[in-house]
Motif scaffolding. Structure first.
Motif, mmCIF file in Angstrom:
data_model
loop_
_atom_site.group_PDB
_atom_site.id
_atom_site.type_symbol
_atom_site.label_atom_id
_atom_site.label_comp_id
_atom_site.label_asym_id
_atom_site.label_seq_id
_atom_site.Cartn_x
_atom_site.Cartn_y
_atom_site.Cartn_z
ATOM 1 N N MET A 1 0.822 -1.204 0.000
ATOM 2 C CA MET A 1 0.000 0.000 0.000
ATOM 3 C C MET A 1 0.866 1.269 0.000
ATOM 4 S SD MET A 1 -3.067 -0.337 -0.458
ATOM 5 C CE MET A 1 -3.699 1.303 -0.127
ATOM 6 N N ASN A 2 1.819 1.315 0.950
ATOM 7 C CA ASN A 2 2.674 2.501 1.047
ATOM 8 C C ASN A 2 3.490 2.712 -0.214
ATOM 9 O OD1 ASN A 2 1.940 3.545 3.454
ATOM 10 N ND2 ASN A 2 3.355 2.292 4.652
ATOM 11 N N VAL A 3 3.963 1.576 -0.794
ATOM 12 C CA VAL A 3 4.760 1.663 -2.012
ATOM 13 C C VAL A 3 3.913 2.264 -3.130
ATOM 14 C CG1 VAL A 3 6.080 0.358 -3.708
ATOM 15 C CG2 VAL A 3 6.127 -0.306 -1.298
ATOM 16 N N VAL A 4 2.689 1.776 -3.233
ATOM 17 C CA VAL A 4 1.790 2.282 -4.270
ATOM 18 C C VAL A 4 1.564 3.782 -4.085
ATOM 19 C CG1 VAL A 4 -0.531 2.133 -5.243
ATOM 20 C CG2 VAL A 4 0.651 0.056 -4.496
ATOM 21 N N LYS A 5 1.318 4.152 -2.824
ATOM 22 C CA LYS A 5 1.094 5.580 -2.538
ATOM 23 C C LYS A 5 2.309 6.417 -2.910
ATOM 24 C CE LYS A 5 -2.102 6.103 1.329
ATOM 25 N NZ LYS A 5 -2.110 6.191 2.783
ATOM 26 N N ALA A 6 3.506 5.928 -2.511
ATOM 27 C CA ALA A 6 4.733 6.667 -2.791
ATOM 28 C C ALA A 6 4.904 6.815 -4.306
ATOM 29 C CB ALA A 6 5.925 5.955 -2.180
ATOM 30 N N LEU A 7 4.675 5.719 -5.043
ATOM 31 C CA LEU A 7 4.799 5.788 -6.498
ATOM 32 C C LEU A 7 3.790 6.774 -7.060
ATOM 33 C CD1 LEU A 7 5.411 2.066 -7.506
ATOM 34 C CD2 LEU A 7 7.024 3.981 -7.537
ATOM 35 N N GLY A 8 2.596 6.756 -6.484
ATOM 36 C CA GLY A 8 1.555 7.671 -6.925
ATOM 37 C C GLY A 8 1.985 9.118 -6.810
ATOM 38 N N ARG A 9 2.744 9.412 -5.748
ATOM 39 C CA ARG A 9 3.176 10.794 -5.558
ATOM 40 C C ARG A 9 4.374 11.161 -6.431
ATOM 41 N NH1 ARG A 9 4.210 10.450 -0.136
ATOM 42 N NH2 ARG A 9 2.317 9.587 0.722
ATOM 43 N N LEU A 10 5.075 10.109 -6.922
ATOM 44 C CA LEU A 10 6.300 10.377 -7.679
ATOM 45 C C LEU A 10 6.048 10.650 -9.165
ATOM 46 C CD1 LEU A 10 8.935 7.927 -6.178
ATOM 47 C CD2 LEU A 10 8.885 10.416 -6.063
ATOM 48 N N TRP A 11 4.787 10.572 -9.626
ATOM 49 C CA TRP A 11 4.543 10.664 -11.064
ATOM 50 C C TRP A 11 5.012 11.985 -11.671
ATOM 51 C CZ3 TRP A 11 1.505 14.611 -12.841
ATOM 52 C CH2 TRP A 11 0.683 15.244 -11.903
ATOM 53 N N LEU A 12 5.056 13.030 -10.849
ATOM 54 C CA LEU A 12 5.419 14.340 -11.373
ATOM 55 C C LEU A 12 6.884 14.391 -11.814
ATOM 56 C CD1 LEU A 12 4.029 17.020 -11.855
ATOM 57 C CD2 LEU A 12 4.813 17.786 -9.627
ATOM 58 N N VAL A 13 7.729 13.554 -11.182
ATOM 59 C CA VAL A 13 9.160 13.592 -11.491
ATOM 60 C C VAL A 13 9.437 13.254 -12.968
ATOM 61 C CG1 VAL A 13 11.420 12.642 -10.923
ATOM 62 C CG2 VAL A 13 9.772 13.150 -9.098
ATOM 63 N N PRO A 14 8.973 12.090 -13.476
ATOM 64 C CA PRO A 14 9.229 11.816 -14.895
ATOM 65 C C PRO A 14 8.568 12.830 -15.827
ATOM 66 C CG PRO A 14 7.828 10.107 -13.901
ATOM 67 C CD PRO A 14 8.335 10.955 -12.800
ATOM 68 N N VAL A 15 7.388 13.305 -15.456
ATOM 69 C CA VAL A 15 6.717 14.301 -16.297
ATOM 70 C C VAL A 15 7.589 15.545 -16.426
ATOM 71 C CG1 VAL A 15 4.748 15.866 -16.449
ATOM 72 C CG2 VAL A 15 4.394 13.477 -15.786
ATOM 73 N N ALA A 16 8.132 16.017 -15.279
ATOM 74 C CA ALA A 16 8.984 17.206 -15.300
ATOM 75 C C ALA A 16 10.237 16.949 -16.138
ATOM 76 C CB ALA A 16 9.373 17.594 -13.878
ATOM 77 N N VAL B 1 10.636 14.836 -18.644
ATOM 78 C CA VAL B 1 10.303 14.795 -20.070
ATOM 79 C C VAL B 1 10.088 16.211 -20.597
ATOM 80 C CG1 VAL B 1 8.542 14.124 -21.763
ATOM 81 C CG2 VAL B 1 9.357 12.459 -20.066
ATOM 82 N N ALA B 2 9.368 17.027 -19.827
ATOM 83 C CA ALA B 2 9.123 18.412 -20.240
ATOM 84 C C ALA B 2 10.449 19.151 -20.407
ATOM 85 C CB ALA B 2 8.246 19.111 -19.209
ATOM 86 N N TRP B 3 11.314 18.972 -19.425
ATOM 87 C CA TRP B 3 12.638 19.615 -19.462
ATOM 88 C C TRP B 3 13.393 19.190 -20.725
ATOM 89 C CZ3 TRP B 3 16.795 18.621 -15.067
ATOM 90 C CH2 TRP B 3 17.894 19.450 -15.269
ATOM 91 N N GLU B 4 13.378 17.887 -20.988
ATOM 92 C CA GLU B 4 14.070 17.335 -22.154
ATOM 93 C C GLU B 4 13.534 17.977 -23.445
ATOM 94 O OE1 GLU B 4 16.365 14.667 -21.860
ATOM 95 O OE2 GLU B 4 16.795 14.758 -24.011
ATOM 96 N N VAL B 5 12.203 18.021 -23.589
ATOM 97 C CA VAL B 5 11.586 18.547 -24.808
ATOM 98 C C VAL B 5 11.947 20.023 -24.982
ATOM 99 C CG1 VAL B 5 9.379 19.128 -25.910
ATOM 100 C CG2 VAL B 5 9.694 16.890 -24.808
ATOM 101 N N VAL B 6 11.762 20.806 -23.924
ATOM 102 C CA VAL B 6 12.011 22.248 -24.016
ATOM 103 C C VAL B 6 13.456 22.517 -24.399
ATOM 104 C CG1 VAL B 6 12.144 24.385 -22.697
ATOM 105 C CG2 VAL B 6 10.163 22.881 -22.447
ATOM 106 N N THR B 7 14.408 21.849 -23.730
ATOM 107 C CA THR B 7 15.821 22.123 -24.018
ATOM 108 C C THR B 7 16.205 21.680 -25.418
ATOM 109 O OG1 THR B 7 16.287 20.085 -22.828
ATOM 110 C CG2 THR B 7 16.717 22.149 -21.668
ATOM 111 N N ARG B 8 15.611 20.570 -25.915
ATOM 112 C CA ARG B 8 15.927 20.121 -27.277
ATOM 113 C C ARG B 8 15.398 21.103 -28.310
ATOM 114 N NH1 ARG B 8 17.298 14.350 -28.409
ATOM 115 N NH2 ARG B 8 17.969 13.630 -26.372
ATOM 116 N N VAL B 9 14.189 21.623 -28.076
ATOM 117 C CA VAL B 9 13.608 22.585 -29.004
ATOM 118 C C VAL B 9 14.402 23.889 -28.987
ATOM 119 C CG1 VAL B 9 11.578 24.013 -29.486
ATOM 120 C CG2 VAL B 9 11.305 21.590 -28.910
ATOM 121 N N ALA B 10 14.775 24.350 -27.791
ATOM 122 C CA ALA B 10 15.432 25.648 -27.664
ATOM 123 C C ALA B 10 16.860 25.613 -28.208
ATOM 124 C CB ALA B 10 15.437 26.087 -26.203
ATOM 125 N N GLU B 11 17.539 24.475 -28.074
ATOM 126 C CA GLU B 11 18.907 24.310 -28.578
ATOM 127 C C GLU B 11 19.862 25.380 -28.079
ATOM 128 O OE1 GLU B 11 19.712 23.524 -32.629
ATOM 129 O OE2 GLU B 11 18.118 22.059 -32.824
#
Ligand SMILES: Nc1ncnc2c1ncn2[C@@H]1O[C@H](COP(=O)(O)OP(=O)(O)O)[C@@H](O)[C@H]1O
Ligand SMILES: [Mg+2]
Lengths: 262, 260
Positions: free
Chosen positions: A1-16, A18-28
């Motif tokens: 249960m706790n692991v699931v909850k912790a993972l649930g809260r961590l979803w923002l990390v990969p999203v951020a 990926v966003a960082w990766e996209v922005v920096t690649r576009v901006a060059e």
């Protein structure tokens, strides 16, 4: 249960990420390399070593070794001085009246301002760096210890008096444990300050260490390396804080228990 | 062994004790009863040397009390702050025994014995915050017992425990006094309790406080929660103390009840 909850809260990390990766690649922009490039550089520089060295490279040992040694030496030396002085001041109202203005002034001085002074006074390198860390880190430890020693429950002190505790017993069995929750709060704050001051000291007064590497990479236009240093420092701060919390939870188990029930 | 003469104490301009005098003989269990706020705790703290009274004399075994006397133990009113929360019950009981020059093993044994006496044989490893108020107060009593004081001061020790625990603890105190020869000064605001546990009852007036009466109880040492409370003598004494606490005067012949 706790692991699931912790993972649930961590979803923002990969999203951020990926966003960082996209922005920096576009901006060059060379100044803002994509995180994948930063991580690749970090891997090459520090984490591609042999398993016998926990995957750390010689470069990692050369950069992190001196920095961590400085950080811990500075922090521990300050802890001993700060706690000893804090208990003495907290237990003596007269002493505390005398030194209070000095403390208020001392802690108002931003510690980095003193680097030039320490450089003039002491040798470039470890002595000046340690002085910077000690001076910057001592205030939260000292002030919290004073507060902790001052606010020992009166009835606990009276119990010590009734049962004729020796001075040592009073100190080790009553005053220090009572002050411990506040001392730990000070030590934790001091640890994160020590990391900051370590970097500053290495930038201004260093010839090695992660802070020096940061300055060097910036001057040599090695932006992925520079970002690698920044990320590494962030990770280090996170790890130090987590490790500290783990220790605190053990040492202060009684305090958490007592607070939950009253 | 304890002699209090004309004890006076003021907090600022507020006179709390207005000349309290009484004495306690070796091995006696004396209860002090008085309305709340009349200065019972102040009286006790003076005897313990925790505060310096404004006037009067206190001697313990012939010696004037100036600092906290040796061989004196206290059970405080506020159980929640009386034990050290960072130590187990057994360590709380054992810690004061270092002064008696006992080694670690003997301290531990003495602590276990005392905990057994208060009915907490299995709770030695527990921390205060893991226990109910009644249990904490028992540990506090065990700490005092293990210390083997010649004078034990108790400040409303059962004020905040449930009725059943309270009766058990009252009997425990009677037992201790009888079997260990400890002199006990027990403070309470409970009239019934003062008569049940006391060899003598000192009744205090409102502040500025004086001794309203010093009653010999004379019910003997073996008392029973139900039978003793049904005795005519008990009922009479309780009514008497009740009247005195409310500020009335003695109605039964003074020669029977009053010592002085
Ligand atoms: N440290 C103190 N400073 C000022 N006033 C106090 C202090 N301690 C007690 N008092 C006052 O003295 C009176 C008696 O207090 P106390 O001895 O605790 O009474 P009791 O134990 O009989 O309830 C109360 O009115 C209380 O407010
Ligand atoms: Mg009181």
């Amino acid at each position: 249960m706790n692991v699931v909850k912790a993972l649930g809260r961590l979803w923002l990390v990969p999203v951020a990420l990926v966003a960082w990766e996209v922005v920096t690649r576009v901006a060059e922009q060379p100044f803002f390399p994509p995180p994948s490039a930063i991580l690749a550089r970090m891997y090459e520089l520090w984490f591609s070593g042999p398993p016998s060295h926990l995957l750390l490279t010689d470069g990692a040992l050369a950069d992190l070794g001196p920095s961590l040694a400085r950080l811990f030496t500075g922090w521990l030396v300050t802890a001993v001085i700060g706690i000893a002085a804090g208990i003495a001041i907290g237990c003596s109202p007269r002493l505390s009246d005398y030194v209070d203005p000095l403390i208020q002034f001392g802690r108002a001085v931003p510690p980095p301002l003193l680097v030039p002074f320490f450089l003039a006074l002491l040798k470039l390198g470890t002595p000046a760096q340690l002085a910077t860390i000690v001076f910057g880190v001592i205030w939260p430890i000292l002030l919290n210890t004073i507060d902790g020693a001052r606010t020992v429950d009166r009835q606990h002190l009276e119990t010590a008096r009734i049962f004729g505790f020796s001075a040592a017993q009073r100190l080790w069995q009553v005053i220090l444990p009572s002050a411990m929750p506040k001392i730990f709060a000070g030590l934790r704050l001091a640890l994160s300050l020590a990391l900051i001051l370590m970097v500053i000291a290495e930038i201004f007064a260093g010839t090695d260490g992660i802070g020096y590497r940061l300055l060097y990479t910036q001057r040599s236009y090695l932006y992925p390396d520079m970002w690698g240093c920044i990320v590494l420092l962030g990770l280090l701060g996170y790890l130090l804080n987590s490790a500290f919390l783990l220790v605190e939870r053990r040492v202060l188990a009684w305090h958490r228990g007592a607070r939950q029930t009253t | 062994m304890l002699e209090i003469t004309d004890l006076v104490h003021s907090y600022g301009s507020h006179r709390v004790l207005g000349g309290v005098s009484f004495s306690v003989a070796e091995g006696e269990l004396v209860s002090v009863v008085g309305p709340s706020g009349c200065g019972k705790s102040t009286l006790l703290r003076s005897v313990a040397g925790l505060i310096r009274p404004s006037g009067g004399r206190i001697t313990l075994g012939g010696e004037p009390v100036e600092r906290t006397p040796d061989n004196l133990a206290i059970v405080f009113q506020d159980y929640s702050r009386s034990l050290f929360p960072w130590m187990s019950a057994a360590n709380n009981v054992a810690l004061p025994l270092r002064r008696k020059g006992m080694d670690r093993r003997r301290r531990r044994e003495a602590a276990m014995t005392a905990l057994e006496q208060v009915g907490l044989a299995d709770a030695g490893g527990k921390f205060p915050w893991e226990m109910s108020g009644g249990m904490q107060q028992r540990v506090s009593i065990a700490r005092a017992l293990a210390y083997r004081p010649s004078l034990l001061l108790m400040d409303e020790p059962f004020g905040s425990v449930d009725a059943q625990t309270r009766e058990d603890l009252e009997d425990l105190v009677l037992n201790v006094c009888a079997h260990h020869g400890i002199t006990i000064l027990l403070i309470t605001h409970d009239i019934d309790e003062s008569v049940y546990v006391g060899d003598r009852v000192i009744v205090l007036t409102r502040s500025p406080t004086r001794v309203a009466a010093d009653l010999e109880i004379g019910l003997g040492r073996s008392r029973d929660q139900i039978a003793t409370r049904q005795l005519d003598a008990f009922v009479r004494l309780r009514a008497e103390v009740g009247r005195l606490v409310r500020g009335g005067h003695t109605t039964t012949p003074a020669s029977v009840l009053e010592k002085h």
